[in-house]
Motif scaffolding. Structure first.
Motif, PDB file in Angstrom:
ATOM      1  N   MET A   1      54.628  27.435  34.067  1.00  0.00           N
ATOM      2  CA  MET A   1      54.233  28.333  35.149  1.00  0.00           C
ATOM      3  C   MET A   1      54.368  29.790  34.724  1.00  0.00           C
ATOM      4  SD  MET A   1      52.993  28.645  38.116  1.00  0.00           S
ATOM      5  CE  MET A   1      53.136  26.980  38.760  1.00  0.00           C
ATOM      6  N   ASN A   2      55.432  30.069  33.950  1.00  0.00           N
ATOM      7  CA  ASN A   2      55.638  31.431  33.480  1.00  0.00           C
ATOM      8  C   ASN A   2      54.461  31.902  32.638  1.00  0.00           C
ATOM      9  OD1 ASN A   2      56.997  33.850  33.182  1.00  0.00           O
ATOM     10  ND2 ASN A   2      58.013  33.186  31.313  1.00  0.00           N
ATOM     11  N   ALA A   3      53.918  30.970  31.820  1.00  0.00           N
ATOM     12  CA  ALA A   3      52.775  31.316  30.977  1.00  0.00           C
ATOM     13  C   ALA A   3      51.565  31.712  31.808  1.00  0.00           C
ATOM     14  CB  ALA A   3      52.419  30.132  30.072  1.00  0.00           C
ATOM     15  N   LEU A   4      51.350  31.010  32.927  1.00  0.00           N
ATOM     16  CA  LEU A   4      50.199  31.311  33.772  1.00  0.00           C
ATOM     17  C   LEU A   4      50.373  32.646  34.489  1.00  0.00           C
ATOM     18  CD1 LEU A   4      49.552  27.777  35.309  1.00  0.00           C
ATOM     19  CD2 LEU A   4      48.356  28.879  33.419  1.00  0.00           C
ATOM     20  N   THR A   5      51.584  32.922  34.970  1.00  0.00           N
ATOM     21  CA  THR A   5      51.799  34.202  35.645  1.00  0.00           C
ATOM     22  C   THR A   5      51.666  35.366  34.678  1.00  0.00           C
ATOM     23  OG1 THR A   5      54.199  34.008  35.327  1.00  0.00           O
ATOM     24  CG2 THR A   5      53.288  33.186  37.397  1.00  0.00           C
ATOM     25  N   ARG A   6      52.020  35.143  33.411  1.00  0.00           N
ATOM     26  CA  ARG A   6      51.889  36.214  32.434  1.00  0.00           C
ATOM     27  C   ARG A   6      50.427  36.557  32.174  1.00  0.00           C
ATOM     28  NH1 ARG A   6      56.379  37.786  29.407  1.00  0.00           N
ATOM     29  NH2 ARG A   6      54.946  39.362  28.602  1.00  0.00           N
ATOM     30  N   ILE A   7      49.552  35.573  32.330  1.00  0.00           N
ATOM     31  CA  ILE A   7      48.123  35.849  32.176  1.00  0.00           C
ATOM     32  C   ILE A   7      47.699  36.920  33.177  1.00  0.00           C
ATOM     33  CG2 ILE A   7      45.803  34.892  32.503  1.00  0.00           C
ATOM     34  CD1 ILE A   7      46.800  32.283  31.347  1.00  0.00           C
ATOM     35  N   TRP A   8      48.216  36.812  34.409  1.00  0.00           N
ATOM     36  CA  TRP A   8      47.890  37.797  35.441  1.00  0.00           C
ATOM     37  C   TRP A   8      48.537  39.145  35.137  1.00  0.00           C
ATOM     38  CZ3 TRP A   8      44.832  38.717  39.546  1.00  0.00           C
ATOM     39  CH2 TRP A   8      45.205  39.741  40.420  1.00  0.00           C
ATOM     40  N   TYR A   9      49.858  39.138  34.878  1.00  0.00           N
ATOM     41  CA  TYR A   9      50.584  40.394  34.700  1.00  0.00           C
ATOM     42  C   TYR A   9      50.220  41.110  33.405  1.00  0.00           C
ATOM     43  CZ  TYR A   9      53.411  39.176  38.733  1.00  0.00           C
ATOM     44  OH  TYR A   9      53.815  38.867  40.000  1.00  0.00           O
ATOM     45  N   ASP A  10      49.847  40.359  32.372  1.00  0.00           N
ATOM     46  CA  ASP A  10      49.449  40.977  31.112  1.00  0.00           C
ATOM     47  C   ASP A  10      47.979  41.385  31.108  1.00  0.00           C
ATOM     48  OD1 ASP A  10      51.976  40.682  30.129  1.00  0.00           O
ATOM     49  OD2 ASP A  10      51.544  38.889  28.939  1.00  0.00           O
ATOM     50  N   GLY A  11      47.246  40.948  32.130  1.00  0.00           N
ATOM     51  CA  GLY A  11      45.819  41.243  32.168  1.00  0.00           C
ATOM     52  C   GLY A  11      45.530  42.704  32.451  1.00  0.00           C
ATOM     53  N   ARG A  12      44.435  43.179  31.909  1.00  0.00           N
ATOM     54  CA  ARG A  12      43.973  44.528  32.208  1.00  0.00           C
ATOM     55  C   ARG A  12      43.414  44.562  33.630  1.00  0.00           C
ATOM     56  NH1 ARG A  12      42.485  42.566  27.414  1.00  0.00           N
ATOM     57  NH2 ARG A  12      43.129  43.624  25.514  1.00  0.00           N
ATOM     58  N   ARG A  13      43.186  45.754  34.145  1.00  0.00           N
ATOM     59  CA  ARG A  13      42.733  45.889  35.537  1.00  0.00           C
ATOM     60  C   ARG A  13      41.419  45.143  35.772  1.00  0.00           C
ATOM     61  NH1 ARG A  13      39.718  49.746  38.595  1.00  0.00           N
ATOM     62  NH2 ARG A  13      40.460  49.877  40.755  1.00  0.00           N
ATOM     63  N   ALA A  14      40.461  45.297  34.864  1.00  0.00           N
ATOM     64  CA  ALA A  14      39.169  44.623  35.032  1.00  0.00           C
ATOM     65  C   ALA A  14      39.335  43.106  35.028  1.00  0.00           C
ATOM     66  CB  ALA A  14      38.210  45.050  33.921  1.00  0.00           C
ATOM     67  N   GLU A  15      40.268  42.599  34.216  1.00  0.00           N
ATOM     68  CA  GLU A  15      40.500  41.163  34.160  1.00  0.00           C
ATOM     69  C   GLU A  15      41.143  40.655  35.439  1.00  0.00           C
ATOM     70  OE1 GLU A  15      42.863  41.050  30.672  1.00  0.00           O
ATOM     71  OE2 GLU A  15      41.208  41.710  29.392  1.00  0.00           O
ATOM     72  N   ARG A  16      42.113  41.411  35.974  1.00  0.00           N
ATOM     73  CA  ARG A  16      42.753  40.975  37.209  1.00  0.00           C
ATOM     74  C   ARG A  16      41.760  40.975  38.368  1.00  0.00           C
ATOM     75  NH1 ARG A  16      47.203  44.131  35.282  1.00  0.00           N
ATOM     76  NH2 ARG A  16      46.636  45.847  36.706  1.00  0.00           N
ATOM     77  N   ILE A  17      40.865  41.956  38.378  1.00  0.00           N
ATOM     78  CA  ILE A  17      39.823  41.980  39.416  1.00  0.00           C
ATOM     79  C   ILE A  17      38.947  40.740  39.285  1.00  0.00           C
ATOM     80  CG2 ILE A  17      37.721  43.155  40.183  1.00  0.00           C
ATOM     81  CD1 ILE A  17      39.079  45.799  39.473  1.00  0.00           C
ATOM     82  N   ALA A  18      38.578  40.407  38.054  1.00  0.00           N
ATOM     83  CA  ALA A  18      37.736  39.220  37.827  1.00  0.00           C
ATOM     84  C   ALA A  18      38.459  37.945  38.246  1.00  0.00           C
ATOM     85  CB  ALA A  18      37.333  39.148  36.354  1.00  0.00           C
ATOM     86  N   TYR A  19      39.763  37.856  37.961  1.00  0.00           N
ATOM     87  CA  TYR A  19      40.532  36.679  38.378  1.00  0.00           C
ATOM     88  C   TYR A  19      40.537  36.555  39.904  1.00  0.00           C
ATOM     89  CZ  TYR A  19      42.497  36.794  33.615  1.00  0.00           C
ATOM     90  OH  TYR A  19      42.665  36.802  32.260  1.00  0.00           O
ATOM     91  N   ALA A  20      40.768  37.674  40.596  1.00  0.00           N
ATOM     92  CA  ALA A  20      40.828  37.651  42.055  1.00  0.00           C
ATOM     93  C   ALA A  20      39.472  37.295  42.653  1.00  0.00           C
ATOM     94  CB  ALA A  20      41.299  39.011  42.577  1.00  0.00           C
ATOM     95  N   VAL A  21      38.414  37.890  42.108  1.00  0.00           N
ATOM     96  CA  VAL A  21      37.070  37.595  42.613  1.00  0.00           C
ATOM     97  C   VAL A  21      36.706  36.147  42.311  1.00  0.00           C
ATOM     98  CG1 VAL A  21      34.612  38.126  42.356  1.00  0.00           C
ATOM     99  CG2 VAL A  21      36.285  39.978  42.435  1.00  0.00           C
ATOM    100  N   GLY A  22      37.046  35.678  41.111  1.00  0.00           N
ATOM    101  CA  GLY A  22      36.774  34.289  40.762  1.00  0.00           C
ATOM    102  C   GLY A  22      37.469  33.325  41.711  1.00  0.00           C
ATOM    103  N   ALA A  23      38.719  33.637  42.069  1.00  0.00           N
ATOM    104  CA  ALA A  23      39.456  32.793  43.010  1.00  0.00           C
ATOM    105  C   ALA A  23      38.765  32.787  44.377  1.00  0.00           C
ATOM    106  CB  ALA A  23      40.889  33.286  43.145  1.00  0.00           C
ATOM    107  N   ALA A  24      38.286  33.970  44.811  1.00  0.00           N
ATOM    108  CA  ALA A  24      37.593  34.057  46.101  1.00  0.00           C
ATOM    109  C   ALA A  24      36.298  33.242  46.090  1.00  0.00           C
ATOM    110  CB  ALA A  24      37.297  35.520  46.433  1.00  0.00           C
ATOM    111  N   LEU A  25      35.554  33.313  44.985  1.00  0.00           N
ATOM    112  CA  LEU A  25      34.316  32.534  44.883  1.00  0.00           C
ATOM    113  C   LEU A  25      34.612  31.035  44.896  1.00  0.00           C
ATOM    114  CD1 LEU A  25      32.324  34.572  42.199  1.00  0.00           C
ATOM    115  CD2 LEU A  25      32.169  34.707  44.684  1.00  0.00           C
ATOM    116  N   PHE A  26      35.682  30.646  44.213  1.00  0.00           N
ATOM    117  CA  PHE A  26      36.062  29.229  44.174  1.00  0.00           C
ATOM    118  C   PHE A  26      36.447  28.747  45.575  1.00  0.00           C
ATOM    119  CE2 PHE A  26      38.701  25.537  43.348  1.00  0.00           C
ATOM    120  CZ  PHE A  26      38.043  24.912  42.298  1.00  0.00           C
ATOM    121  N   VAL A  27      37.216  29.558  46.292  1.00  0.00           N
ATOM    122  CA  VAL A  27      37.605  29.208  47.662  1.00  0.00           C
ATOM    123  C   VAL A  27      36.360  29.094  48.546  1.00  0.00           C
ATOM    124  CG1 VAL A  27      38.784  30.043  49.735  1.00  0.00           C
ATOM    125  CG2 VAL A  27      39.921  30.175  47.501  1.00  0.00           C
TER     126      VAL A  27
END
Length: 302
Positions: A1-27
């Motif tokens: 789980m720590n590895a997955l959270t690090r993907i978010w926290y280590d991500g650049r701003r554009a990547e975190r935006i893409a992760y959030a938008v991707g999650a919204a599209l999936f939902v």
């Protein structure tokens, strides 16, 4: 789980935006699936709510996968932000427009019945073009730039992007065929000819997640890099064989579930080998491995 959270926290701003938008599209895709089930609607045909389901799920997963996989590339920040921003915007446009047309009860693609529907169809086609161009940009960067230091991860990202290009190119062919048929006055032929390529489009779409994820998981094992590279090479070969077989079937009009025995055996073998590499990676993970150390942002790709 720590590895997955690090993907978010280590991500650049554009990547975190893409992760959030991707999650919204999936939902969104999940929500439309619940609506489809609750209303007892049809899963078939160009008017089905199914398209809102598949576009939401597929684009949500693909957007997050592209953002994550390309985070390992050594690309200038401005170039990365432009490419990922364009891919994110186009993904949102595709899902929103397809979902809107599904709620309106009209086809989303190859629909030129009204000026508004014409604009929607052409915008969807233009969005597909943007997706192709951005992935070409990422693929060029992956092939030219040094990329991840680990050869296994570098190969996985490059192969995933190349296969994703196959998926997007297939989508472009589907749109091109459909538009020609629809403009020629035969919309039913448009859906038939475009639909024949769906298996190839679907299979090739998610290599960008499967292959880099395999290489990533292997980093948590005690296998040396030479072994990890061989496993990834095996997975890439299996994925290419599977994609090629499905491609031959799609372009020749063969139903994958009713294909000649040699093709079915070859695709089943390729899928089994691909699954086997994943099982090998997961089974080799050491319980005590320090995920945070491996995923440290300063050691990205090593």
């Amino acid at each position: 789980m720590n590895a997955l959270t690090r993907i978010w926290y280590d991500g650049r701003r554009a990547e975190r935006i893409a992760y959030a938008v991707g999650a919204a599209l999936f939902v969104s895709g999940v929500a439309h699936a619940l609506v489809l089930i609750a209303t007892g609607g049809s899963w078939l045909g160009p008017l089905s709510m199914r398209k809102a389901v598949t576009f939401g799920l597929s684009f949500g997963l693909t957007l997050a996968s592209v953002a994550w996989a390309t985070s390992f590339l050594t690309v200038r920040p401005r170039v990365r932000n432009v490419l990922l921003g364009a891919f994110t915007t186009a993904s949102v446009a595709e899902v929103v427009l397809v979902s809107m047309q599904a709620w309106r009860g009209v086809p989303s693609h190859f629909n030129f019945e009204t000026p508004f529907d014409d604009v929607v169809s052409m915008t969807l086609a233009a969005g597909g073009g943007v997706l192709v161009l951005t992935v070409i940009g990422f693929t060029a960067a992956a092939l030219v730039e040094p990329g991840p230091a680990a050869p296994s991860l570098r190969l996985a990202v490059r192969a995933g992007l190349v296969v994703l290009l196959v998926a997007l190119a297939t989508g472009a062919v589907m749109i091109g065929r459909g538009v020609v048929a629809a403009r020629g006055g035969d919309p039913q032929l448009a859906y038939t000819t475009a639909g024949a390529l769906k298996p190839l489009h679907a299979v090739a779409m998610h290599a960008i997640l499967v292959l880099p994820a395999l290489a990533w998981l292997l980093r948590f094992t005690r296998h040396p890099e030479a072994h990890r590279l061989n496993v990834v090479k095996t997975a890439v070969a299996a994925d290419l064989v599977l994609t090629a077989v499905i491609g031959v079937e799609s372009f020749t009009g063969i139903d994958p579930f009713a294909a000649p025995l040699p093709l079915m055996v070859l695709s089943a073998l390729a899928a089994a080998v691909l699954a086997g590499t994943g099982i090998h990676a997961v089974s080799g993970i050491e319980p005590g491995v320090r995920f945070a150390r491996v995923l440290n942002g300063k050691a990205r790709g090593r």
